[in-house]
Design a protein around this motif. Structure first.
Motif, PDB file in Angstrom:
ATOM      1  N   TYR A  50       0.855  -1.261   0.159  1.00  0.00           N
ATOM      2  CA  TYR A  50      -0.127   0.055   0.161  1.00  0.00           C
ATOM      3  C   TYR A  50       1.125   1.216  -0.041  1.00  0.00           C
ATOM      4  CZ  TYR A  50      -4.181  -2.878   0.779  1.00  0.00           C
ATOM      5  OH  TYR A  50      -5.206  -3.740   0.395  1.00  0.00           O
ATOM      6  N   LEU A  51       2.004   1.170   0.506  1.00  0.00           N
ATOM      7  CA  LEU A  51       2.712   2.159   0.459  1.00  0.00           C
ATOM      8  C   LEU A  51       3.307   2.881  -1.064  1.00  0.00           C
ATOM      9  CD1 LEU A  51       5.392   1.601   3.703  1.00  0.00           C
ATOM     10  CD2 LEU A  51       3.370   2.992   3.490  1.00  0.00           C
ATOM     11  N   VAL A  52       3.228   1.769  -1.752  1.00  0.00           N
ATOM     12  CA  VAL A  52       3.375   2.263  -3.231  1.00  0.00           C
ATOM     13  C   VAL A  52       2.597   3.295  -3.765  1.00  0.00           C
ATOM     14  CG1 VAL A  52       3.481   1.281  -5.647  1.00  0.00           C
ATOM     15  CG2 VAL A  52       4.560  -0.115  -3.774  1.00  0.00           C
ATOM     16  N   PHE A  53       1.488   3.005  -3.346  1.00  0.00           N
ATOM     17  CA  PHE A  53       0.291   4.192  -3.588  1.00  0.00           C
ATOM     18  C   PHE A  53       0.819   5.513  -3.089  1.00  0.00           C
ATOM     19  CE2 PHE A  53      -1.992   0.303  -4.718  1.00  0.00           C
ATOM     20  CZ  PHE A  53      -2.197   0.668  -5.970  1.00  0.00           C
ATOM     21  N   VAL A  54       1.296   5.370  -1.865  1.00  0.00           N
ATOM     22  CA  VAL A  54       1.785   6.413  -1.012  1.00  0.00           C
ATOM     23  C   VAL A  54       2.969   7.380  -1.978  1.00  0.00           C
ATOM     24  CG1 VAL A  54       2.692   7.653   0.967  1.00  0.00           C
ATOM     25  CG2 VAL A  54       1.042   5.895   1.116  1.00  0.00           C
ATOM     26  N   GLY A  55       3.900   6.485  -2.341  1.00  0.00           N
ATOM     27  CA  GLY A  55       5.001   7.026  -3.099  1.00  0.00           C
ATOM     28  C   GLY A  55       4.660   7.390  -4.422  1.00  0.00           C
ATOM     29  N   ARG A  70       9.371  18.953   0.098  1.00  0.00           N
ATOM     30  CA  ARG A  70      10.658  18.106   0.436  1.00  0.00           C
ATOM     31  C   ARG A  70      10.210  16.709   1.109  1.00  0.00           C
ATOM     32  NH1 ARG A  70      15.455  21.624   1.386  1.00  0.00           N
ATOM     33  NH2 ARG A  70      14.628  23.976   1.135  1.00  0.00           N
ATOM     34  N   PRO A  71       9.289  16.656   2.035  1.00  0.00           N
ATOM     35  CA  PRO A  71       8.981  15.399   2.344  1.00  0.00           C
ATOM     36  C   PRO A  71       8.314  14.437   1.278  1.00  0.00           C
ATOM     37  CG  PRO A  71       8.078  16.930   3.639  1.00  0.00           C
ATOM     38  CD  PRO A  71       8.464  17.716   2.948  1.00  0.00           C
ATOM     39  N   ALA A  72       7.706  15.165   0.317  1.00  0.00           N
ATOM     40  CA  ALA A  72       6.882  14.221  -0.630  1.00  0.00           C
ATOM     41  C   ALA A  72       8.038  13.879  -1.532  1.00  0.00           C
ATOM     42  CB  ALA A  72       5.878  15.079  -1.352  1.00  0.00           C
ATOM     43  N   ALA A  73       9.157  14.827  -1.820  1.00  0.00           N
ATOM     44  CA  ALA A  73      10.077  14.340  -2.854  1.00  0.00           C
ATOM     45  C   ALA A  73      10.803  13.213  -2.073  1.00  0.00           C
ATOM     46  CB  ALA A  73      11.065  15.550  -2.964  1.00  0.00           C
ATOM     47  N   LEU A  74      11.387  13.147  -0.827  1.00  0.00           N
ATOM     48  CA  LEU A  74      11.968  11.949  -0.423  1.00  0.00           C
ATOM     49  C   LEU A  74      11.256  10.908  -0.267  1.00  0.00           C
ATOM     50  CD1 LEU A  74      14.516  11.710   1.489  1.00  0.00           C
ATOM     51  CD2 LEU A  74      13.127  12.250   3.544  1.00  0.00           C
ATOM     52  N   ILE A  78      12.485   7.496  -1.575  1.00  0.00           N
ATOM     53  CA  ILE A  78      12.741   6.035  -1.115  1.00  0.00           C
ATOM     54  C   ILE A  78      11.796   4.985  -1.992  1.00  0.00           C
ATOM     55  CG2 ILE A  78      11.319   4.867   0.822  1.00  0.00           C
ATOM     56  CD1 ILE A  78      12.163   7.565   2.589  1.00  0.00           C
ATOM     57  N   ASN A  79      10.887   5.505  -2.629  1.00  0.00           N
ATOM     58  CA  ASN A  79       9.999   4.701  -3.324  1.00  0.00           C
ATOM     59  C   ASN A  79      11.038   4.127  -4.780  1.00  0.00           C
ATOM     60  OD1 ASN A  79       7.187   3.653  -4.279  1.00  0.00           O
ATOM     61  ND2 ASN A  79       7.707   4.639  -5.986  1.00  0.00           N
ATOM     62  N   MET A  80      11.796   5.108  -5.092  1.00  0.00           N
ATOM     63  CA  MET A  80      12.483   4.483  -6.215  1.00  0.00           C
ATOM     64  C   MET A  80      13.709   3.471  -5.775  1.00  0.00           C
ATOM     65  SD  MET A  80      10.923   5.851  -8.975  1.00  0.00           S
ATOM     66  CE  MET A  80      12.124   4.871  -9.944  1.00  0.00           C
ATOM     67  N   VAL A  81      14.181   3.853  -4.655  1.00  0.00           N
ATOM     68  CA  VAL A  81      15.135   3.177  -4.326  1.00  0.00           C
ATOM     69  C   VAL A  81      14.713   1.547  -3.928  1.00  0.00           C
ATOM     70  CG1 VAL A  81      16.634   2.370  -2.125  1.00  0.00           C
ATOM     71  CG2 VAL A  81      16.710   4.651  -3.098  1.00  0.00           C
ATOM     72  N   VAL A  82      13.356   1.463  -3.520  1.00  0.00           N
ATOM     73  CA  VAL A  82      12.734   0.241  -3.228  1.00  0.00           C
ATOM     74  C   VAL A  82      12.343  -0.365  -4.424  1.00  0.00           C
ATOM     75  CG1 VAL A  82      10.755  -1.026  -2.266  1.00  0.00           C
ATOM     76  CG2 VAL A  82      11.782   0.684  -1.094  1.00  0.00           C
ATOM     77  N   ALA A  83      11.984   0.175  -5.590  1.00  0.00           N
ATOM     78  CA  ALA A  83      11.640  -0.093  -6.886  1.00  0.00           C
ATOM     79  C   ALA A  83      12.876  -0.692  -7.628  1.00  0.00           C
ATOM     80  CB  ALA A  83      10.721   0.950  -7.689  1.00  0.00           C
ATOM     81  N   ILE A  84      13.996  -0.047  -7.503  1.00  0.00           N
ATOM     82  CA  ILE A  84      15.268  -0.528  -8.056  1.00  0.00           C
ATOM     83  C   ILE A  84      15.485  -1.954  -7.343  1.00  0.00           C
ATOM     84  CG2 ILE A  84      17.848  -0.054  -8.338  1.00  0.00           C
ATOM     85  CD1 ILE A  84      16.752   3.030  -8.698  1.00  0.00           C
ATOM     86  N   TRP A  85      15.459  -1.753  -6.214  1.00  0.00           N
ATOM     87  CA  TRP A  85      16.101  -3.099  -5.378  1.00  0.00           C
ATOM     88  C   TRP A  85      15.139  -4.244  -5.821  1.00  0.00           C
ATOM     89  CZ3 TRP A  85      13.245  -4.374  -0.512  1.00  0.00           C
ATOM     90  CH2 TRP A  85      13.668  -5.685   0.036  1.00  0.00           C
ATOM     91  N   LEU A  86      13.758  -4.159  -5.725  1.00  0.00           N
ATOM     92  CA  LEU A  86      13.028  -5.140  -6.216  1.00  0.00           C
ATOM     93  C   LEU A  86      12.661  -5.502  -7.694  1.00  0.00           C
ATOM     94  CD1 LEU A  86      10.016  -4.221  -3.655  1.00  0.00           C
ATOM     95  CD2 LEU A  86      11.549  -6.053  -3.333  1.00  0.00           C
ATOM     96  N   VAL A  87      12.665  -4.723  -8.406  1.00  0.00           N
ATOM     97  CA  VAL A  87      12.406  -4.903  -9.788  1.00  0.00           C
ATOM     98  C   VAL A  87      13.765  -4.923 -10.619  1.00  0.00           C
ATOM     99  CG1 VAL A  87      10.924  -4.283 -11.825  1.00  0.00           C
ATOM    100  CG2 VAL A  87      10.153  -3.903  -9.396  1.00  0.00           C
ATOM    101  N   HIS A  88      14.532  -3.902 -10.447  1.00  0.00           N
ATOM    102  CA  HIS A  88      15.523  -3.641 -11.607  1.00  0.00           C
ATOM    103  C   HIS A  88      17.110  -3.865 -11.065  1.00  0.00           C
ATOM    104  CE1 HIS A  88      12.346  -1.451 -13.632  1.00  0.00           C
ATOM    105  NE2 HIS A  88      12.083  -0.784 -12.560  1.00  0.00           N
TER     106      HIS A  88
END
Length: 131
Positions: A50-55, A70-74, A78-88
């Motif tokens: 569900y955090l993917v939808f937040v990100g 600033r917090p939204a960009a952060l 974080i979402n991109m780091v997780v996406a790279i880790w899980l998918v790419h």
């Protein structure tokens, strides 16, 4: 700070927000099941999907309107780091058919999000002092 600085910050955050939001909207019809299974296969609780939808929906909308930039960009970073880790991760050292880095899109999203988190959203937007 001059007006062109604010326009540059707006262009950066709005473009990042719109492009990430399109990825989030594309995931809405399928829900969190696919993402949840991917997380579970990595030993991460699937409820965190569900955090993917937040990100990819909430944070990009905040970037677009310029509120809590600033917090939204952060969150997007974080979402991109997780996406790279899980998918790419398998593509980390690869190049595409035209000689570009296979993860250039993900890399650009990550760096744009980090830059937005560092410089803020500027005076163009709804955030005012929360930018």
């Amino acid at each position: 700070m001059n007006r062109t600085d604010d326009i540059g910050k707006f262009l950066l955050r709005a473009t990042l927000g719109v492009l990430i939001l399109l990825h989030g909207i594309a995931k809405l019809p399928k829900g969190v099941d696919g993402i949840g299974h991917m997380l579970a296969s990595q030993g991460v609780p699937s409820v965190l999907a569900y955090l993917v939808f937040v990100g990819e929906i909430v944070a990009p909308v905040l970037l677009i309107v310029g509120f809590f930039t600033r917090p939204a960009a952060l969150v997007v970073a974080i979402n991109m780091v997780v996406a790279i880790w899980l998918v790419h991760m398998g593509d980390l050292g690869k190049f595409n058919g035209t000689g570009g880095w296979a993860l250039e899109l993900q890399g650009m999203f990550l760096v744009a999000a980090l830059a937005s988190a560092m410089i803020g959203g500027g005076r163009i937007g709804a955030g005012g002092r929360f930018n």
